[in-house]
Design a protein around this motif. Structure first.
Motif, PDB file in Angstrom:
ATOM      1  N   ILE A 176      11.890  95.146  -0.600  1.00 19.33           N
ATOM      2  CA  ILE A 176      11.491  96.557   0.301  1.00 19.33           C
ATOM      3  C   ILE A 176      10.629  97.102  -0.135  1.00 19.33           C
ATOM      4  O   ILE A 176      10.368  98.549  -0.868  1.00 19.33           O
ATOM      5  N   THR A 177       9.409  96.782   0.596  1.00 22.37           N
ATOM      6  CA  THR A 177       7.902  96.399  -0.233  1.00 22.37           C
ATOM      7  C   THR A 177       6.902  96.303   0.675  1.00 22.37           C
ATOM      8  O   THR A 177       7.330  95.545   1.547  1.00 22.37           O
ATOM      9  N   GLY A 178       5.806  97.444   0.322  1.00 15.64           N
ATOM     10  CA  GLY A 178       5.246  96.776   1.844  1.00 15.64           C
ATOM     11  C   GLY A 178       3.671  96.049   1.430  1.00 15.64           C
ATOM     12  O   GLY A 178       3.439  96.118   0.674  1.00 15.64           O
ATOM     13  N   PHE A 179       4.038  95.014   2.180  1.00 15.91           N
ATOM     14  CA  PHE A 179       2.495  93.761   2.236  1.00 15.91           C
ATOM     15  C   PHE A 179       1.916  94.367   3.198  1.00 15.91           C
ATOM     16  O   PHE A 179       2.174  94.237   4.045  1.00 15.91           O
ATOM     17  N   GLU A 180       0.422  94.170   2.937  1.00 13.09           N
ATOM     18  CA  GLU A 180      -0.433  94.496   4.150  1.00 13.09           C
ATOM     19  C   GLU A 180      -1.293  94.170   4.162  1.00 13.09           C
ATOM     20  O   GLU A 180      -1.930  93.602   3.038  1.00 13.09           O
ATOM     21  N   TRP A 181      -1.644  92.409   5.179  1.00 19.26           N
ATOM     22  CA  TRP A 181      -2.722  91.758   4.991  1.00 19.26           C
ATOM     23  C   TRP A 181      -4.781  92.456   5.059  1.00 19.26           C
ATOM     24  O   TRP A 181      -4.636  93.564   5.572  1.00 19.26           O
ATOM     25  N   ARG A 182      -5.364  92.109   3.850  1.00 21.27           N
ATOM     26  CA  ARG A 182      -6.945  92.430   4.596  1.00 21.27           C
ATOM     27  C   ARG A 182      -7.851  91.518   4.016  1.00 21.27           C
ATOM     28  O   ARG A 182      -9.056  91.349   4.102  1.00 21.27           O
ATOM     29  N   GLY A 183      -7.170  90.222   4.953  1.00 17.71           N
ATOM     30  CA  GLY A 183      -7.561  89.183   5.693  1.00 17.71           C
ATOM     31  C   GLY A 183      -7.059  87.964   5.402  1.00 17.71           C
ATOM     32  O   GLY A 183      -6.128  87.546   4.400  1.00 17.71           O
ATOM     33  N   ASP A 184      -8.096  86.463   5.330  1.00 21.23           N
ATOM     34  CA  ASP A 184      -7.694  85.681   4.825  1.00 21.23           C
ATOM     35  C   ASP A 184      -6.953  85.298   3.799  1.00 21.23           C
ATOM     36  O   ASP A 184      -7.537  85.344   2.783  1.00 21.23           O
ATOM     37  N   ALA A 185      -5.545  84.911   3.575  1.00 15.94           N
ATOM     38  CA  ALA A 185      -4.803  84.881   1.997  1.00 15.94           C
ATOM     39  C   ALA A 185      -5.488  86.176   1.434  1.00 15.94           C
ATOM     40  O   ALA A 185      -5.811  86.024  -0.124  1.00 15.94           O
ATOM     41  N   SER A 186      -5.619  87.407   1.980  1.00 13.89           N
ATOM     42  CA  SER A 186      -5.493  88.340   1.273  1.00 13.89           C
ATOM     43  C   SER A 186      -4.717  89.351   1.513  1.00 13.89           C
ATOM     44  O   SER A 186      -4.606  89.749   2.770  1.00 13.89           O
ATOM     45  N   VAL A 187      -4.115  90.226   0.373  1.00 12.33           N
ATOM     46  CA  VAL A 187      -2.544  91.103   0.519  1.00 12.33           C
ATOM     47  C   VAL A 187      -3.114  92.522  -0.316  1.00 12.33           C
ATOM     48  O   VAL A 187      -2.858  92.092  -1.243  1.00 12.33           O
ATOM     49  N   HIS A 188      -2.308  92.775  -0.086  1.00 12.29           N
ATOM     50  CA  HIS A 188      -2.593  94.321  -0.291  1.00 12.29           C
ATOM     51  C   HIS A 188      -1.411  95.213  -0.741  1.00 12.29           C
ATOM     52  O   HIS A 188      -0.756  95.320   0.728  1.00 12.29           O
ATOM     53  N   VAL A 189      -0.625  95.481  -1.831  1.00 12.91           N
ATOM     54  CA  VAL A 189       0.987  95.277  -1.906  1.00 12.91           C
ATOM     55  C   VAL A 189       0.658  97.340  -2.203  1.00 12.91           C
ATOM     56  O   VAL A 189       0.268  97.332  -3.348  1.00 12.91           O
ATOM     57  N   SER A 190       1.376  98.194  -0.549  1.00 11.54           N
ATOM     58  CA  SER A 190       0.972  99.427  -1.280  1.00 11.54           C
ATOM     59  C   SER A 190       2.190 100.055  -1.912  1.00 11.54           C
ATOM     60  O   SER A 190       1.854 101.302  -1.967  1.00 11.54           O
ATOM     61  N   VAL A 191       3.198 100.016  -1.294  1.00 15.85           N
ATOM     62  CA  VAL A 191       4.482 101.098  -1.922  1.00 15.85           C
ATOM     63  C   VAL A 191       5.381  99.981  -2.177  1.00 15.85           C
ATOM     64  O   VAL A 191       5.237  98.597  -1.881  1.00 15.85           O
ATOM     65  N   GLU A 192       6.796 100.316  -2.843  1.00 12.09           N
ATOM     66  CA  GLU A 192       7.987  99.597  -3.335  1.00 12.09           C
ATOM     67  C   GLU A 192       9.138 100.683  -3.032  1.00 12.09           C
ATOM     68  O   GLU A 192       8.974 101.739  -4.464  1.00 12.09           O
ATOM     69  N   ALA A 193       9.971 100.029  -2.745  1.00 10.74           N
ATOM     70  CA  ALA A 193      11.040 101.763  -2.297  1.00 10.74           C
ATOM     71  C   ALA A 193      12.331 101.484  -3.622  1.00 10.74           C
ATOM     72  O   ALA A 193      13.121 101.532  -3.936  1.00 10.74           O
ATOM     73  N   ALA A 194      12.354  99.924  -3.832  1.00 11.36           N
ATOM     74  CA  ALA A 194      12.852  99.841  -4.703  1.00 11.36           C
ATOM     75  C   ALA A 194      13.283  97.888  -5.025  1.00 11.36           C
ATOM     76  O   ALA A 194      12.170  97.789  -4.780  1.00 11.36           O
ATOM     77  N   PRO A 195      14.054  97.397  -6.459  1.00  5.38           N
ATOM     78  CA  PRO A 195      13.861  96.024  -6.468  1.00  5.38           C
ATOM     79  C   PRO A 195      14.214  95.237  -5.763  1.00  5.38           C
ATOM     80  O   PRO A 195      15.070  95.835  -5.105  1.00  5.38           O
ATOM     81  N   VAL A 196      14.337  93.804  -5.967  1.00  2.00           N
ATOM     82  CA  VAL A 196      14.058  93.417  -4.589  1.00  2.00           C
ATOM     83  C   VAL A 196      15.753  92.901  -5.382  1.00  2.00           C
ATOM     84  O   VAL A 196      16.126  92.878  -6.655  1.00  2.00           O
ATOM     85  N   LYS A 197      16.305  91.937  -4.555  1.00  4.48           N
ATOM     86  CA  LYS A 197      17.989  92.476  -4.562  1.00  4.48           C
ATOM     87  C   LYS A 197      18.227  90.742  -4.307  1.00  4.48           C
ATOM     88  O   LYS A 197      17.817  90.589  -3.176  1.00  4.48           O
ATOM     89  N   LEU A 198      18.624  90.228  -5.287  1.00  4.06           N
ATOM     90  CA  LEU A 198      19.514  88.540  -4.647  1.00  4.06           C
ATOM     91  C   LEU A 198      20.893  88.310  -4.771  1.00  4.06           C
ATOM     92  O   LEU A 198      21.486  88.614  -6.616  1.00  4.06           O
ATOM     93  N   GLY A 199      21.436  87.408  -4.053  1.00  2.00           N
ATOM     94  CA  GLY A 199      22.633  87.176  -4.235  1.00  2.00           C
ATOM     95  C   GLY A 199      23.832  86.221  -3.402  1.00  2.00           C
ATOM     96  O   GLY A 199      22.814  86.198  -2.551  1.00  2.00           O
ATOM     97  N   ARG A 200      24.026  85.216  -4.164  1.00  2.00           N
ATOM     98  CA  ARG A 200      25.416  84.639  -3.821  1.00  2.00           C
ATOM     99  C   ARG A 200      25.512  85.648  -2.004  1.00  2.00           C
ATOM    100  O   ARG A 200      26.299  85.081  -1.854  1.00  2.00           O
TER     101      ARG A 200
END
Length: 303
Positions: free
Chosen positions: A122-146
Motif C-alpha cells: 500500500i505504497t504510491g508509485f508514480e511514473w516520471r518517465g520511462d523506467a523512472s518512478v517516484h515513490v510518493s507515499v507509504e501507508a503500511a509495511p508490505v505484508k506477505l503470507g502463504r
C-alpha cells in the motif's frame, strides 16, 4: 537468491530495483522500460530513496532466469491470467508472489502453481518517465503470507530479504485479511478519486465522504459474508482509521485508476469494487454504491 519480477510496471520495477541491492534480480517489463534500464539504469526518487539502480531487465525471460527462487507478479490485475499462461511452464511448482491490487489474483495464480504467496503493498508509485518512478507515499509495511492463510520459511525468508533491501515488510499468517483490508482502502478511494480527478485528501469533503462511507459499509458486509475477519469490528471503526491514519499518509496521492484513464488503459475496477459487487450478488447482498462506481469507471474507460 534469484528473483524474477513478471509484469514489472511502476511497482515491479521499483521493487526490483530495491531487491537488486541484496539479490540477483531480473525484471520482465515493457520494451521501452527494459531499453531504458539497459541503457542508463532505473531512476528512483521519493521516500524509498534517490538514485540510479542497475539490474537485469528485458521484455522476455532469458533461460538463465527460469530457475528463480521467487517469481513476483506485479502486473495490473487485468493481466494476471495472461502472464500466468505465458510463463506457465516456468512458474509451475515454484514460489509465486502476488504484489497486486484487489481480490482474485491469488486465486488465478493458484491455477498454475500450488506455491502461492499473497502480498499486500500500500505504497504510491508514480511514473516520471520511462523506467523512472517516484515513490510518493507509504501507508503500511508490505505484508506477505502463504495464501489463503499461514506462513512458512519461504514467506519469512522473502520478508527478511525485503527488509534487508530497505523495504518495510512483515510475514503474516492471515494474508487474506490483509488483502481485503487493502481492498477496502482501494475501493473507497481509488475509483472515486479517478472519477472526481482529485488527490485522495480531497475525498474528506463531506459530499465525497458520504459516498466513501457507503462503499465501505457495503464492502464490509460482503467481507463478512465471505468469512473474512477484518481488523476492525465495524465499518465505522475502519472509516475512522481511514480518515485519521491512512488518508493523512496518502493525501497527496493521485489514484492509479486516474492515471490509467488518462492513458486510455483498462483499469483494475473488476478486481476492486467490481469484485465486491460480484460477491455481493453471490450472497444476495445489495451493493448500489459499489455498483454505481463500477459503472462510472466502465463509462470512463470507453470514452
Amino acid at each position: 537468491m534469484k528473483i524474477v519480477v513478471l509484469g514489472a510496471g511502476a511497482v515491479g520495477l521499483t521493487v526490483a530495483a530495491k531487491l537488486s541491492r541484496v539479490a540477483d534480480v531480473h525484471a520482465v517489463a515493457r520494451t521501452r522500460h527494459a531499453d531504458a534500464v539497459r541503457k542508463r539504469g532505473f531512476l528512483m526518487t521519493g521516500i524509498w530513496g534517490e538514485g540510479t539502480c542497475r539490474f537485469s531487465c528485458s521484455e522476455d525471460l532469458p533461460d538463465a532466469w527460469r530457475d528463480a527462487d521467487y517469481y513476483i507478479v506485479a502486473a495490473k490485475s487485468t493481466g494476471t491470467e495472461a502472464i500466468c499462461r505465458q510463463f506457465a511452464d516456468v512458474i509451475g511448482g515454484r514460489e509465486v508472489v502476488s504484489l497486486q491490487n484487489g481480490i482474485g489474483n491469488e486465486e488465478i495464480i493458484a491455477r498454475f502453481t500450488d506455491r502461492v504467496i499473497g502480498g499486500m503493498i500500500i505504497t504510491g508509485f508514480e511514473w516520471r518517465g520511462d523506467a523512472s518512478v517516484h515513490v510518493s507515499v507509504e501507508a503500511a509495511p508490505v505484508k506477505l503470507g502463504r495464501f489463503p492463510s499461514g506462513t512458512d520459511a519461504a514467506v519469512e525468508d522473502l520478508a527478511a530479504l525485503m527488509r534487508k533491501a530497505g523495504i518495510r515488510a512483515e510475514a503474516t499468517g492471515s494474508i487474506r485479511t490483509d488483502i481485503w483490508s487493502k481492498t477496502l482502502y482501494n475501493c473507497a478511494l481509488n475509483p472515486l478519486g479517478a472519477v472526481m480527478n482529485v488527490p485522495y485528501g480531497a475525498l474528506t469533503n463531506p459530499h465525497a465522504w458520504t459516498i466513501v462511507t457507503m462503499i465501505v459499509r457495503e464492502a464490509c458486509r460482503v467481507a463478512e459474508a465471505e468469512a473474512v475477519s477484518l481488523p476492525w469490528e465495524t465499518p465505522e471503526a475502519y472509516l475512522e482509521y481511514l480518515r485519521t491514519e491512512q488518508l493523512p499518509a496518502t493525501a497527496a496521492h493521485h489514484s492509479s485508476m486516474l492515471q490509467d484513464l488518462a492513458l486510455g488503459r483498462k483499469t483494475e475496477i473488476d478486481f476492486l469494487n467490481g469484485a465486491v459487487t460480484a460477491l455481493a450478488q453471490k450472497h444476495g447482498i445489495e451493493a448500489p454504491y459499489n455498483t454505481c462506481i463500477v459503472e462510472l469507471i466502465r463509462f470512463r474507460e470507453r470514452l
